[in-house]
Design an enzyme around this catalytic site. Structure first.
Site, short mmCIF file in Angstrom:
data_model
loop_
_atom_site.label_atom_id
_atom_site.label_comp_id
_atom_site.label_asym_id
_atom_site.label_seq_id
_atom_site.Cartn_x
_atom_site.Cartn_y
_atom_site.Cartn_z
CG ASN A 72 -0.36 0.10 2.50
OD1 ASN A 72 0.73 -0.39 2.71
ND2 ASN A 72 -1.03 0.76 3.41
CB VAL A 127 1.56 -11.92 7.38
CG1 VAL A 127 3.03 -12.19 7.07
CG2 VAL A 127 0.67 -12.51 6.28
CD GLU A 132 4.39 0.10 13.59
OE1 GLU A 132 3.14 0.14 13.66
OE2 GLU A 132 5.11 0.43 14.54
CB CYS A 134 -1.58 1.49 7.96
SG CYS A 134 -0.27 2.65 7.69
CD GLU A 180 8.69 0.69 10.52
OE1 GLU A 180 7.52 0.36 10.26
OE2 GLU A 180 9.65 0.44 9.77
P1 NAP Z 1 0.42 -8.86 4.13
O1 NAP Z 1 -0.44 -9.73 3.32
O2 NAP Z 1 0.58 -9.16 5.57
O3 NAP Z 1 1.85 -8.87 3.41
C1 NAP Z 1 2.92 -8.10 3.88
C2 NAP Z 1 4.22 -8.72 3.39
O4 NAP Z 1 4.44 -9.97 4.06
C3 NAP Z 1 4.24 -9.03 1.90
O5 NAP Z 1 5.51 -8.76 1.38
C4 NAP Z 1 3.93 -10.51 1.90
O6 NAP Z 1 4.34 -11.17 0.73
C5 NAP Z 1 4.72 -10.97 3.10
N1 NAP Z 1 4.39 -12.30 3.61
C6 NAP Z 1 3.24 -13.00 3.43
N2 NAP Z 1 3.33 -14.20 4.06
C7 NAP Z 1 4.55 -14.24 4.64
C8 NAP Z 1 5.24 -15.21 5.43
N3 NAP Z 1 4.69 -16.37 5.75
N4 NAP Z 1 6.48 -14.92 5.87
C9 NAP Z 1 7.05 -13.74 5.57
N5 NAP Z 1 6.46 -12.80 4.82
C10 NAP Z 1 5.22 -13.04 4.36
O7 NAP Z 1 -0.03 -7.33 4.05
P2 NAP Z 1 -0.48 -6.52 2.75
O8 NAP Z 1 -1.80 -7.04 2.31
O9 NAP Z 1 0.63 -6.47 1.78
O10 NAP Z 1 -0.64 -5.03 3.35
C11 NAP Z 1 -1.81 -4.54 3.94
C12 NAP Z 1 -1.69 -4.53 5.46
O11 NAP Z 1 -0.57 -3.75 5.86
C13 NAP Z 1 -2.88 -3.89 6.16
O12 NAP Z 1 -3.27 -4.71 7.24
C14 NAP Z 1 -2.33 -2.56 6.69
O13 NAP Z 1 -2.97 -2.06 7.82
C15 NAP Z 1 -0.92 -2.92 6.96
N6 NAP Z 1 -0.08 -1.71 7.01
C16 NAP Z 1 0.34 -1.25 8.23
C17 NAP Z 1 1.13 -0.10 8.33
C18 NAP Z 1 1.60 0.40 9.66
O14 NAP Z 1 2.58 1.14 9.70
N7 NAP Z 1 0.96 0.04 10.76
C19 NAP Z 1 1.51 0.56 7.16
C20 NAP Z 1 1.05 0.08 5.93
C21 NAP Z 1 0.28 -1.08 5.88
P3 NAP Z 1 3.31 -11.39 -0.52
O15 NAP Z 1 3.00 -10.06 -1.06
O16 NAP Z 1 4.12 -12.20 -1.44
O17 NAP Z 1 2.12 -12.08 0.05
#
Ligand code: NAP
Ligand code: MG
Length: 493
Positions: free
Chosen positions: A152, A232, A250, A284, A464
């Site tokens: 995102n 994750v 995060e 987020c 961060e």
């Molecule tokens: P995600 O599905 O959790 O994926 C995040 C990263 O983790 C991706 O690179 C993903 O790879 C990888 N991943 C997946 N399974 C894994 C495993 N078993 N081991 C290690 N890495 C793994 O999250 P997203 O859908 O990309 O992002 C949306 C989420 O991010 C939302 O919940 C949002 O709130 C959160 N977010 C939080 C913040 C904050 O600062 N709090 C900022 C931005 C976003 P793949 O892409 O290959 O699946």
């Protein structure tokens, strides 16, 4: 359009030996295949980790201001490439071009700020209990940092992890989200072209299972910095902890904006629309709950609905578009699933609530900006992260109920209150359970030199951005230098 996107390992751009690729699709128009990206194996990942480990000693031995100078050059290169990076970001992630430019600028600010930290990696000098003993502390890098990032903010989040990791003397293995490989490539090039020695930054494209999990489990990676979903992140935190790694996660949010009876309703409504629908609600820090005191609720809801209805939804590469698509089909289906849940739960639909399929929109993952009114604070709609352009309005009788509802979710990333009462605003700072908070401004945003992160289920580990970013990527060494030249007097113990 881009060439085949490859890994960057030990200073060379190389595809996975597997020969497998994945298509990179424009979510605003799925007829447009932007190109292909290599799909790596666990062996590719291990090769990248080996390269990062081999490069680490020389990198940590490079004077910190020299490391900083490379980051200043990265700042300059990203500024020069701002427009092309922003376009790639819009094409593969879907946010509008002005939003994409904003994200790249934020990344530039961040790298610049962290580059300056190279001259401030200070420790302390301390008085000692012993005579003629010089006691001090010094920062030391951790080794190879494993960075796992979401789609995102695919420019900014990698930048805010890579820059502090490097400035502190760590080398990096970066695994971006599968959905946004092009921006990951461009970010990596900025750092590589700025003059990093081979092996200091390594990029591996591929799935969470084949690349991410290998990074999490590998014994040569002592530090994991993750941003993404709770599902994750929670597993990654446990897997890292079992190996005694330093971990920073995060994760999700369900950010509230409180509107009190004395608020400027116009300001509050505009801020809410910006926070709820900006970046298609895929921040987020997005505003997903408006908690509104009953006296002003009718006027507030009417104005937010008016603003939502005015938004032009479409392909963000075109001028005049206010809101782009969901990033992929899965994310769009999540949004549609929550519209079905809202119906079951009896929330009152005020606008939106559907997929948009008029004309060219049919080729993208578009849903309408949506407002639900009279949402129960404990409903799924009000409790779960949706990550789409959906606002839930929860009506409350007074301040006490507002703060209780605001804190009633598992997350705690950011929040906001609208009031003219200074004492209330201060009380809000005391009582709200979020890592960042705003008074009379939207829930979104964060500046490079201030800490960023959440409380409760949103975040674990050090913050961060800001100077706090360095804390995660360094270890303290406490040093005692005895210059008495004599044996210690044992009575002192
Ligand atoms: P995600 O599905 O959790 O994926 C995040 C990263 O983790 C991706 O690179 C993903 O790879 C990888 N991943 C997946 N399974 C894994 C495993 N078993 N081991 C290690 N890495 C793994 O999250 P997203 O859908 O990309 O992002 C949306 C989420 O991010 C939302 O919940 C949002 O709130 C959160 N977010 C939080 C913040 C904050 O600062 N709090 C900022 C931005 C976003 P793949 O892409 O290959 O699946
Ligand atoms: Mg894509």
């Amino acid at each position: 359009m881009h060439e085949l996107l490859t890994n960057f390992v030990n200073g060379a751009w190389t595809p996975s030996a597997s020969g497998r690729t994945i298509d990179n699709i424009n979510p605003a128009d799925t007829r447009q295949v932007l190109g292909q990206v290599t799909r790596s194996t666990p062996d590719d990942t291990r090769a990248a980790i080996d390269a990062a480990k081999a490069a680490q000693h020389a990198w940590k031995s490079t004077p910190a201001p020299k490391r900083g100078a490379i980051l200043f050059e990265a700042t300059r290169l990203m500024t020069e490439r701002k427009e092309s990076i922003a376009k790639a970001l819009t094409l593969e992630e879907g946010k509008t071009l002005p939003e994409a430019r904003g994200e790249v600028q934020k990344s530039i600010n961040l790298i610049e700020f962290i580059a300056g930290e190279a001259r401030r990696l200070n420790g302390t000098t301390n008085p000692s209990e012993m005579p003629k003993t010089f006691a001090y502390t010094v920062r030391s890098p951790l080794g190879v940092a494993g960075l796992v990032t979401p789609w995102n903010f695919p420019v900014c989040i990698p930048a805010w992890k890579i820059a502090p990791a490097l400035v502190a003397g760590n080398t990096v293995v970066f695994k971006p989200a599968t959905t946004t490989p092009w921006t990951a490539d461009l970010v990596t090039r900025v750092f590589a072209d700025a003059g990093l020695p081979d092996g200091v930054i390594n990029l591996v494209h591929g799935s969470g299972r084949e690349v991410g999990q290998v990074i999490v489990e590998h014994p040569d990676i002592p530090a994991l910095s993750f941003t993404g979903s709770n599902e994750v992140g929670c597993r990654l935190y446990q897997d890292g902890a079992a190996r005694l790694k330093k971990v920073q996660c995060e994760m999700g949010g369900k950010n509230p904006l409180i509107v009190l009876g004395d608020a400027d309703v116009e300001l509050a409504a505009v801020a809410t629309a910006q926070g709820a629908f900006g970046s298609t609600g895929q921040r987020c820090t997005a505003t997903s709950r408006a908690i509104v005191v009953e006296d002003v609720a009718d006027a507030f809801v009417a104005r937010v609905v008016e603003l939502a209805n005015k938004l032009k939804v479409g392909n963000g590469i075109h001028d005049g578009v206010d809101m782009g698509p969901s990033v992929d089909e899965g994310q769009m289906n999540t949004v549609l699933k929550y519209h079905a849940i809202a119906k079951e739960e009896g929330a009152k639909l005020m606008c939106g609530g559907t997929r948009l399929t008029d004309g060219d929109l049919a080729h993208g993952y578009f849903t309408a900006p949506t407002v639900y009114d009279h949402v129960a604070g404990d409903s799924r709609l009000a409790q779960e992260e949706i990550f789409g352009p959906v606002l839930s309005v929860i009506r409350v009788k007074d301040w006490a109920e507002a703060i209780e509802v605001a804190n009633s979710v598992e997350y705690g990333l950011t929040s906001s209150v609208f009031t003219k009462d200074v004492a209330r605003a201060m009380e809000y700072v005391d009582e709200i359970e979020t890592g960042m908070l705003h008074v009379n401004s939207p829930t979104v945003g964060g500046e490079a030199h201030l800490p960023f992160g959440g409380m409760k289920a949103t975040g674990v580990g050090q913050r961060e951005m800001g100077q706090t970013a360095i804390d995660f990527f360094t270890e303290w060494k406490t040093v005692y230098i005895d210059y008495t030249g004599t044996k210690r007097d044992s009575k002192l113990y």
